[in-house]
Write a protein that holds these residues in place. Sequence first.
Motif, PDB file in Angstrom:
ATOM      1  N   TRP A  47     103.546 -40.543  73.003  1.00 51.92           N
ATOM      2  CA  TRP A  47     103.886 -40.067  71.657  1.00 51.92           C
ATOM      3  C   TRP A  47     102.616 -39.852  70.837  1.00 51.92           C
ATOM      4  CZ3 TRP A  47     107.383 -37.647  69.048  1.00 51.92           C
ATOM      5  CH2 TRP A  47     107.331 -37.632  67.658  1.00 51.92           C
ATOM      6  N   GLN A  48     101.690 -40.806  70.891  1.00 51.65           N
ATOM      7  CA  GLN A  48     100.440 -40.675  70.145  1.00 51.65           C
ATOM      8  C   GLN A  48      99.615 -39.494  70.647  1.00 51.65           C
ATOM      9  OE1 GLN A  48      99.428 -42.112  67.329  1.00 51.65           O
ATOM     10  NE2 GLN A  48     101.483 -42.977  67.346  1.00 51.65           N
ATOM     11  N   ILE A  49      99.611 -39.265  71.946  1.00 55.95           N
ATOM     12  CA  ILE A  49      98.900 -38.123  72.519  1.00 55.95           C
ATOM     13  C   ILE A  49      99.497 -36.830  71.983  1.00 55.95           C
ATOM     14  CG2 ILE A  49      98.492 -36.828  74.661  1.00 55.95           C
ATOM     15  CD1 ILE A  49      98.387 -39.645  76.059  1.00 55.95           C
ATOM     16  N   LEU A  50     100.825 -36.750  71.962  1.00 53.95           N
ATOM     17  CA  LEU A  50     101.508 -35.554  71.473  1.00 53.95           C
ATOM     18  C   LEU A  50     101.215 -35.315  69.992  1.00 53.95           C
ATOM     19  CD1 LEU A  50     103.481 -33.308  72.296  1.00 53.95           C
ATOM     20  CD2 LEU A  50     105.346 -34.857  71.718  1.00 53.95           C
ATOM     21  N   VAL A  51     101.312 -36.352  69.191  1.00 51.67           N
ATOM     22  CA  VAL A  51     101.042 -36.229  67.753  1.00 51.67           C
ATOM     23  C   VAL A  51      99.590 -35.826  67.513  1.00 51.67           C
ATOM     24  CG1 VAL A  51     100.842 -37.554  65.592  1.00 51.67           C
ATOM     25  CG2 VAL A  51     102.873 -37.809  67.042  1.00 51.67           C
ATOM     26  N   ASP A  52      98.681 -36.486  68.204  1.00 51.39           N
ATOM     27  CA  ASP A  52      97.254 -36.222  68.052  1.00 51.39           C
ATOM     28  C   ASP A  52      96.937 -34.770  68.424  1.00 51.39           C
ATOM     29  OD1 ASP A  52      94.396 -36.165  68.369  1.00 51.39           O
ATOM     30  OD2 ASP A  52      94.394 -38.306  68.791  1.00 51.39           O
ATOM     31  N   ALA A  53      97.435 -34.322  69.560  1.00 52.77           N
ATOM     32  CA  ALA A  53      97.169 -32.944  69.997  1.00 52.77           C
ATOM     33  C   ALA A  53      97.749 -31.942  69.007  1.00 52.77           C
ATOM     34  CB  ALA A  53      97.738 -32.720  71.391  1.00 52.77           C
ATOM     35  N   SER A  54      98.919 -32.220  68.482  1.00 53.28           N
ATOM     36  CA  SER A  54      99.537 -31.329  67.495  1.00 53.28           C
ATOM     37  C   SER A  54      98.664 -31.226  66.246  1.00 53.28           C
ATOM     38  CB  SER A  54     100.932 -31.851  67.134  1.00 53.28           C
ATOM     39  OG  SER A  54     101.478 -31.125  66.068  1.00 53.28           O
ATOM     40  N   GLN A  55      98.204 -32.366  65.764  1.00 53.61           N
ATOM     41  CA  GLN A  55      97.379 -32.368  64.556  1.00 53.61           C
ATOM     42  C   GLN A  55      96.030 -31.685  64.774  1.00 53.61           C
ATOM     43  OE1 GLN A  55      97.340 -36.548  63.633  1.00 53.61           O
ATOM     44  NE2 GLN A  55      99.254 -36.419  62.480  1.00 53.61           N
ATOM     45  N   GLU A  83      92.688 -29.147  76.166  1.00 49.43           N
ATOM     46  CA  GLU A  83      91.537 -29.945  75.756  1.00 49.43           C
ATOM     47  C   GLU A  83      91.934 -30.993  74.714  1.00 49.43           C
ATOM     48  OE1 GLU A  83      88.732 -26.949  74.569  1.00 49.43           O
ATOM     49  OE2 GLU A  83      88.120 -26.553  76.646  1.00 49.43           O
ATOM     50  N   ALA A  84      92.799 -30.600  73.779  1.00 49.59           N
ATOM     51  CA  ALA A  84      93.264 -31.557  72.768  1.00 49.59           C
ATOM     52  C   ALA A  84      94.089 -32.663  73.414  1.00 49.59           C
ATOM     53  CB  ALA A  84      94.081 -30.840  71.694  1.00 49.59           C
ATOM     54  N   LEU A  85      94.905 -32.316  74.395  1.00 47.17           N
ATOM     55  CA  LEU A  85      95.698 -33.331  75.097  1.00 47.17           C
ATOM     56  C   LEU A  85      94.794 -34.297  75.852  1.00 47.17           C
ATOM     57  CD1 LEU A  85      98.564 -31.073  76.446  1.00 47.17           C
ATOM     58  CD2 LEU A  85      98.810 -32.938  74.786  1.00 47.17           C
ATOM     59  N   GLN A  86      93.803 -33.765  76.557  1.00 41.36           N
ATOM     60  CA  GLN A  86      92.890 -34.632  77.306  1.00 41.36           C
ATOM     61  C   GLN A  86      92.132 -35.554  76.369  1.00 41.36           C
ATOM     62  OE1 GLN A  86      92.498 -35.003  80.757  1.00 41.36           O
ATOM     63  NE2 GLN A  86      91.390 -36.784  80.012  1.00 41.36           N
ATOM     64  N   ALA A  87      91.629 -35.020  75.265  1.00 44.54           N
ATOM     65  CA  ALA A  87      90.895 -35.846  74.303  1.00 44.54           C
ATOM     66  C   ALA A  87      91.810 -36.907  73.694  1.00 44.54           C
ATOM     67  CB  ALA A  87      90.295 -34.960  73.204  1.00 44.54           C
ATOM     68  N   ALA A  88      93.034 -36.527  73.369  1.00 42.15           N
ATOM     69  CA  ALA A  88      93.992 -37.487  72.809  1.00 42.15           C
ATOM     70  C   ALA A  88      94.325 -38.563  73.826  1.00 42.15           C
ATOM     71  CB  ALA A  88      95.261 -36.761  72.358  1.00 42.15           C
ATOM     72  N   ALA A  89      94.505 -38.177  75.076  1.00 45.30           N
ATOM     73  CA  ALA A  89      94.804 -39.157  76.123  1.00 45.30           C
ATOM     74  C   ALA A  89      93.646 -40.137  76.278  1.00 45.30           C
ATOM     75  CB  ALA A  89      95.088 -38.447  77.444  1.00 45.30           C
ATOM     76  N   THR A  93      94.528 -44.026  75.391  1.00 42.26           N
ATOM     77  CA  THR A  93      94.719 -44.848  76.588  1.00 42.26           C
ATOM     78  C   THR A  93      93.393 -45.437  77.047  1.00 42.26           C
ATOM     79  OG1 THR A  93      94.490 -42.953  78.086  1.00 42.26           O
ATOM     80  CG2 THR A  93      96.717 -43.487  77.345  1.00 42.26           C
ATOM     81  N   ALA A  94      92.455 -45.574  76.147  1.00 40.55           N
ATOM     82  CA  ALA A  94      91.096 -46.005  76.481  1.00 40.55           C
ATOM     83  C   ALA A  94      91.022 -47.430  77.009  1.00 40.55           C
ATOM     84  CB  ALA A  94      90.188 -45.864  75.263  1.00 40.55           C
ATOM     85  N   THR A  95      92.030 -48.232  76.774  1.00 37.68           N
ATOM     86  CA  THR A  95      91.964 -49.625  77.210  1.00 37.68           C
ATOM     87  C   THR A  95      92.183 -49.774  78.712  1.00 37.68           C
ATOM     88  OG1 THR A  95      94.303 -49.962  76.727  1.00 37.68           O
ATOM     89  CG2 THR A  95      92.700 -50.512  74.986  1.00 37.68           C
ATOM     90  N   ARG A  96      92.650 -48.727  79.359  1.00 36.97           N
ATOM     91  CA  ARG A  96      92.883 -48.777  80.806  1.00 36.97           C
ATOM     92  C   ARG A  96      92.008 -47.744  81.478  1.00 36.97           C
ATOM     93  NH1 ARG A  96      98.068 -46.989  81.181  1.00 36.97           N
ATOM     94  NH2 ARG A  96      98.398 -47.007  78.992  1.00 36.97           N
ATOM     95  N   PRO A  97      91.395 -48.066  82.610  1.00 39.52           N
ATOM     96  CA  PRO A  97      90.560 -47.071  83.298  1.00 39.52           C
ATOM     97  C   PRO A  97      91.403 -45.919  83.813  1.00 39.52           C
ATOM     98  CG  PRO A  97      90.816 -49.037  84.647  1.00 39.52           C
ATOM     99  CD  PRO A  97      91.456 -49.330  83.313  1.00 39.52           C
ATOM    100  N   ARG A  98      90.941 -44.713  83.517  1.00 41.26           N
ATOM    101  CA  ARG A  98      91.673 -43.522  83.923  1.00 41.26           C
ATOM    102  C   ARG A  98      90.753 -42.333  83.760  1.00 41.26           C
ATOM    103  NH1 ARG A  98      95.201 -44.398  80.649  1.00 41.26           N
ATOM    104  NH2 ARG A  98      96.737 -45.458  81.839  1.00 41.26           N
ATOM    105  N   SER A  99      90.742 -41.434  84.690  1.00 39.88           N
ATOM    106  CA  SER A  99      89.825 -40.301  84.615  1.00 39.88           C
ATOM    107  C   SER A  99      90.517 -39.014  84.187  1.00 39.88           C
ATOM    108  CB  SER A  99      89.146 -40.089  85.964  1.00 39.88           C
ATOM    109  OG  SER A  99      90.118 -39.783  86.938  1.00 39.88           O
ATOM    110  N   GLY A 100      91.795 -39.069  83.868  1.00 41.17           N
ATOM    111  CA  GLY A 100      92.513 -37.869  83.444  1.00 41.17           C
ATOM    112  C   GLY A 100      93.856 -37.799  84.120  1.00 41.17           C
ATOM    113  N   PRO A 101      94.426 -36.625  84.196  1.00 35.69           N
ATOM    114  CA  PRO A 101      95.743 -36.488  84.800  1.00 35.69           C
ATOM    115  C   PRO A 101      95.747 -36.965  86.249  1.00 35.69           C
ATOM    116  CG  PRO A 101      95.152 -34.491  83.639  1.00 35.69           C
ATOM    117  CD  PRO A 101      93.925 -35.375  83.681  1.00 35.69           C
TER     118      PRO A 101
END
Length: 112
Positions: A47-55, A83-89, A93-101
């Motif tokens: 939800w936060q990713i979606l809101v962030d990318a929209s804004q 790009e906005a979705l990736q940046a928002a993600a 989700t920075a507290t968990r290691p993840r390199s993207g989709p």
Amino acid sequence: MSDGSAERLRLGKEVEGLRRALASRPMIDMALGVLMAAYRCTPAEAWQILVDASQRTNVKLHEIAERIADSAHGPAPSRPVREALQAAATRHTATRPRSGPSTSTSTAKAHP
């Protein structure tokens, strides 16, 4: 305008807004599912990713959701939206290691 007329107008606008929200909710839910699968995140993070990318793209949330949901079976959203979705993600989700989709070979496409 009388108080009764103003109240009817206000209620009419509220009903219209609620109808739009109900109509767009299934698309938003689908987009949340795509984001959760792509970024292996929680519903709240999606939800936060979606809101962030929209804004950040200045695109209405329901339009971003439609682009994401459509990407599950069609072309990916535009580059600015991706790009906005990736940046928002990354931000949400920075507290968990993840390199993207996810790059797994599941049936869901990983390009929200």
